[in-house]
Design a protein around this motif. Sequence first.
Motif, mmCIF file in Angstrom:
data_model
loop_
_atom_site.group_PDB
_atom_site.id
_atom_site.type_symbol
_atom_site.label_atom_id
_atom_site.label_comp_id
_atom_site.label_asym_id
_atom_site.label_seq_id
_atom_site.Cartn_x
_atom_site.Cartn_y
_atom_site.Cartn_z
ATOM 1 N N ILE A 239 -11.717 110.917 59.983
ATOM 2 C CA ILE A 239 -12.943 111.629 60.380
ATOM 3 C C ILE A 239 -13.172 111.398 61.873
ATOM 4 C CG2 ILE A 239 -15.419 111.901 59.958
ATOM 5 C CD1 ILE A 239 -14.942 110.583 57.204
ATOM 6 N N LYS A 240 -12.948 110.166 62.305
ATOM 7 C CA LYS A 240 -13.112 109.810 63.707
ATOM 8 C C LYS A 240 -12.060 108.782 64.059
ATOM 9 C CE LYS A 240 -17.440 109.775 65.557
ATOM 10 N NZ LYS A 240 -18.809 109.250 65.584
ATOM 11 N N GLY A 241 -11.261 109.050 65.099
ATOM 12 C CA GLY A 241 -10.227 108.096 65.499
ATOM 13 C C GLY A 241 -10.691 107.300 66.702
ATOM 14 N N ILE A 242 -9.879 107.291 67.750
ATOM 15 C CA ILE A 242 -10.186 106.526 68.962
ATOM 16 C C ILE A 242 -11.428 107.102 69.646
ATOM 17 C CG2 ILE A 242 -9.310 106.034 71.293
ATOM 18 C CD1 ILE A 242 -6.497 105.999 70.025
ATOM 19 N N GLY A 243 -12.264 106.240 70.198
ATOM 20 C CA GLY A 243 -13.375 106.713 71.022
ATOM 21 C C GLY A 243 -14.748 106.262 70.594
ATOM 22 N N ASP A 244 -14.862 105.589 69.461
ATOM 23 C CA ASP A 244 -16.194 105.092 69.081
ATOM 24 C C ASP A 244 -16.087 103.588 68.855
ATOM 25 O OD1 ASP A 244 -18.946 105.080 67.999
ATOM 26 O OD2 ASP A 244 -18.626 107.249 67.948
ATOM 27 N N ASP A 245 -17.141 102.975 68.310
ATOM 28 C CA ASP A 245 -17.080 101.523 68.082
ATOM 29 C C ASP A 245 -16.085 101.170 66.990
ATOM 30 O OD1 ASP A 245 -19.091 100.435 69.938
ATOM 31 O OD2 ASP A 245 -20.366 101.849 68.891
ATOM 32 N N GLY A 246 -15.839 102.118 66.105
ATOM 33 C CA GLY A 246 -14.828 101.909 65.065
ATOM 34 C C GLY A 246 -14.274 103.247 64.646
ATOM 35 N N ALA A 247 -13.170 103.204 63.902
ATOM 36 C CA ALA A 247 -12.633 104.448 63.345
ATOM 37 C C ALA A 247 -13.323 104.697 62.013
ATOM 38 C CB ALA A 247 -11.133 104.318 63.131
ATOM 39 N N LEU A 248 -13.454 105.989 61.663
ATOM 40 C CA LEU A 248 -14.121 106.379 60.418
ATOM 41 C C LEU A 248 -13.089 107.108 59.571
ATOM 42 C CD1 LEU A 248 -16.948 106.392 59.114
ATOM 43 C CD2 LEU A 248 -17.368 108.580 60.266
ATOM 44 N N LEU A 249 -12.780 106.534 58.411
ATOM 45 C CA LEU A 249 -11.679 107.035 57.591
ATOM 46 C C LEU A 249 -12.175 107.393 56.201
ATOM 47 C CD1 LEU A 249 -9.220 104.194 58.643
ATOM 48 C CD2 LEU A 249 -9.455 106.461 59.679
ATOM 49 N N ARG A 250 -11.763 108.559 55.733
ATOM 50 C CA ARG A 250 -12.226 109.019 54.418
ATOM 51 C C ARG A 250 -11.322 108.430 53.353
ATOM 52 N NH1 ARG A 250 -15.013 114.424 52.913
ATOM 53 N NH2 ARG A 250 -16.068 113.501 51.142
ATOM 54 N N ILE A 251 -11.837 107.511 52.536
ATOM 55 C CA ILE A 251 -10.967 106.878 51.541
ATOM 56 C C ILE A 251 -11.261 107.324 50.123
ATOM 57 C CG2 ILE A 251 -10.338 104.828 52.874
ATOM 58 C CD1 ILE A 251 -12.596 103.365 51.276
ATOM 59 N N SER A 252 -12.428 107.876 49.897
ATOM 60 C CA SER A 252 -12.758 108.405 48.574
ATOM 61 C C SER A 252 -13.828 109.459 48.811
ATOM 62 C CB SER A 252 -13.265 107.293 47.664
ATOM 63 O OG SER A 252 -14.648 107.108 47.855
ATOM 64 N N SER B 257 -7.724 102.769 87.666
ATOM 65 C CA SER B 257 -7.516 103.029 86.240
ATOM 66 C C SER B 257 -8.419 102.102 85.454
ATOM 67 C CB SER B 257 -6.078 102.726 85.838
ATOM 68 O OG SER B 257 -5.227 103.726 86.310
ATOM 69 N N SER B 258 -9.206 102.663 84.574
ATOM 70 C CA SER B 258 -9.974 101.800 83.698
ATOM 71 C C SER B 258 -9.212 101.685 82.399
ATOM 72 C CB SER B 258 -11.356 102.390 83.440
ATOM 73 O OG SER B 258 -11.232 103.504 82.586
ATOM 74 N N GLU B 259 -9.619 100.723 81.581
ATOM 75 C CA GLU B 259 -8.971 100.603 80.272
ATOM 76 C C GLU B 259 -9.141 101.903 79.489
ATOM 77 O OE1 GLU B 259 -11.986 97.616 80.335
ATOM 78 O OE2 GLU B 259 -12.168 97.755 78.162
ATOM 79 N N PHE B 260 -10.262 102.612 79.748
ATOM 80 C CA PHE B 260 -10.513 103.849 79.004
ATOM 81 C C PHE B 260 -9.539 104.955 79.408
ATOM 82 C CE2 PHE B 260 -14.534 101.526 79.497
ATOM 83 C CZ PHE B 260 -14.655 101.117 78.179
ATOM 84 N N ASP B 261 -9.199 105.034 80.731
ATOM 85 C CA ASP B 261 -8.186 106.008 81.185
ATOM 86 C C ASP B 261 -6.862 105.715 80.501
ATOM 87 O OD1 ASP B 261 -9.945 107.062 83.029
ATOM 88 O OD2 ASP B 261 -9.340 105.625 84.595
ATOM 89 N N LEU B 262 -6.512 104.433 80.473
ATOM 90 C CA LEU B 262 -5.206 104.053 79.907
ATOM 91 C C LEU B 262 -5.138 104.403 78.419
ATOM 92 C CD1 LEU B 262 -4.751 100.565 81.645
ATOM 93 C CD2 LEU B 262 -3.732 102.750 82.299
ATOM 94 N N ILE B 263 -6.219 104.094 77.697
ATOM 95 C CA ILE B 263 -6.247 104.409 76.258
ATOM 96 C C ILE B 263 -6.115 105.920 76.083
ATOM 97 C CG2 ILE B 263 -7.706 104.409 74.191
ATOM 98 C CD1 ILE B 263 -8.990 101.774 75.443
ATOM 99 N N PHE C 29 -2.641 106.453 74.384
ATOM 100 C CA PHE C 29 -2.797 106.193 72.942
ATOM 101 C C PHE C 29 -3.626 107.222 72.195
ATOM 102 C CE2 PHE C 29 -2.173 101.922 74.892
ATOM 103 C CZ PHE C 29 -0.886 101.734 74.393
ATOM 104 N N GLN C 30 -4.399 108.030 72.914
ATOM 105 C CA GLN C 30 -5.289 108.954 72.203
ATOM 106 C C GLN C 30 -4.541 110.242 71.875
ATOM 107 O OE1 GLN C 30 -9.034 109.194 74.139
ATOM 108 N NE2 GLN C 30 -10.093 109.608 72.214
ATOM 109 N N ARG C 31 -4.003 110.328 70.673
ATOM 110 C CA ARG C 31 -3.259 111.519 70.254
ATOM 111 C C ARG C 31 -3.915 112.106 69.030
ATOM 112 N NH1 ARG C 31 2.799 110.061 71.586
ATOM 113 N NH2 ARG C 31 2.386 109.415 73.729
#
Length: 325
Positions: free
Chosen positions: A22-35, A2-8, A12-14
């Motif tokens: 816009i983008k949740g788990i899976g990149d270097d950061g999450a991308l959230l539309r705030i305005s 099991s890698s940490e990526f399998d576990l995530i 946790f990836q729902r």
Amino acid sequence: MSSEFDLIHRFFQRASRREDVIKGIGDDGALLRISPGVDLVVTTDTLVDGVHFPRDTNPESLGHKALAVNLSDLAAMAAEPAWVTLALSLPGADESWLAPFAQGLFKLAEQFDVALVGGDLTRGPLTITIQALGFVAHGQALGRDGAKPGDGVYITGSVGDAALGLAALQNRVVLDAPSLGLCLSRLHRPMPRVLAGLALRGLASAAIDVSDGMVADLEHVLAASGVGATLRLEQLPLSTTVRRALEEGQAGWEIPLAGGDDYELLFTVTGDRAERLREKIEATGCTVTQVGTIDAERGLRITRGGVPQALPQRAGYNHFAHNLG
Ligand code: ADP
Ligand code: MG
């Protein structure tokens, strides 16, 4: 295994119904539309005593590095850093540790005009968690998922110095004093490529920061983009210290390919934009080198002078490789 990526992925990836993710788990950061015009980028990284740094690492460097690794993730998304929170777990209230830690943190924060706006402080094993927030104009963020066949694969700076420094600390290689100093400074005080990250906007097709190891992180880009790549070893940007360690047989190619802790930006760009991007990045005072090409054929191929090479045994660091079946 099991890698940490399998576990995530498994726990946790729902999917979320929120349309502002816009983008949740899976990149270097999450991308959230705030305005309508601006997206927020959020990332968090933890440093654990004995796992991410040797027990006797000086606190000033730790303060610097804990922030640097988070700013590096924002840079990989082409975000401008703005705010951070700090969750600190400490074995005791050691002021002679806290003062230099805070100094290292704030010195880097001031350099990039980042404000510490909150956090948490608890007693426990030494663990440092920073969450960093930054912003980017809507549609300008970069992800791991935009690489296209024919794009060049580029990397800033040089790879392998931090891993060579760690190998020297662990007595696996012997370096002269100036080389050791350079490598340890790359290991303990990485400089996040914030300005280079901003230069990627509107020009690069995909980006990631190299934290786990160049091959492992390139493989994240390939998986997210559904493409493959050819990496040409003779083009890897190596410092004279790493080059010499390779020539002397002190270090193998896994040091630059899989060592990690480089905190360089690896990115892809189409041919007609490559020169403009190179100029913009070099104007930030950072070197940039083409190390390969994106292929339509999946998988990673490594060549040296056109001759196929074996992939490194261990592509990158896996936290759970040993203690989970
Ligand atoms: P990086 O090396 O860029 O910091 P990671 O490889 O650590 O990224 O993480 C991969 C992705 O998984 C990121 O999007 C990260 O936010 C997410 N992630 C990691 N741990 C968790 C967790 N416990 N819960 C939810 N998401 C997580
Ligand atoms: Mg990253």
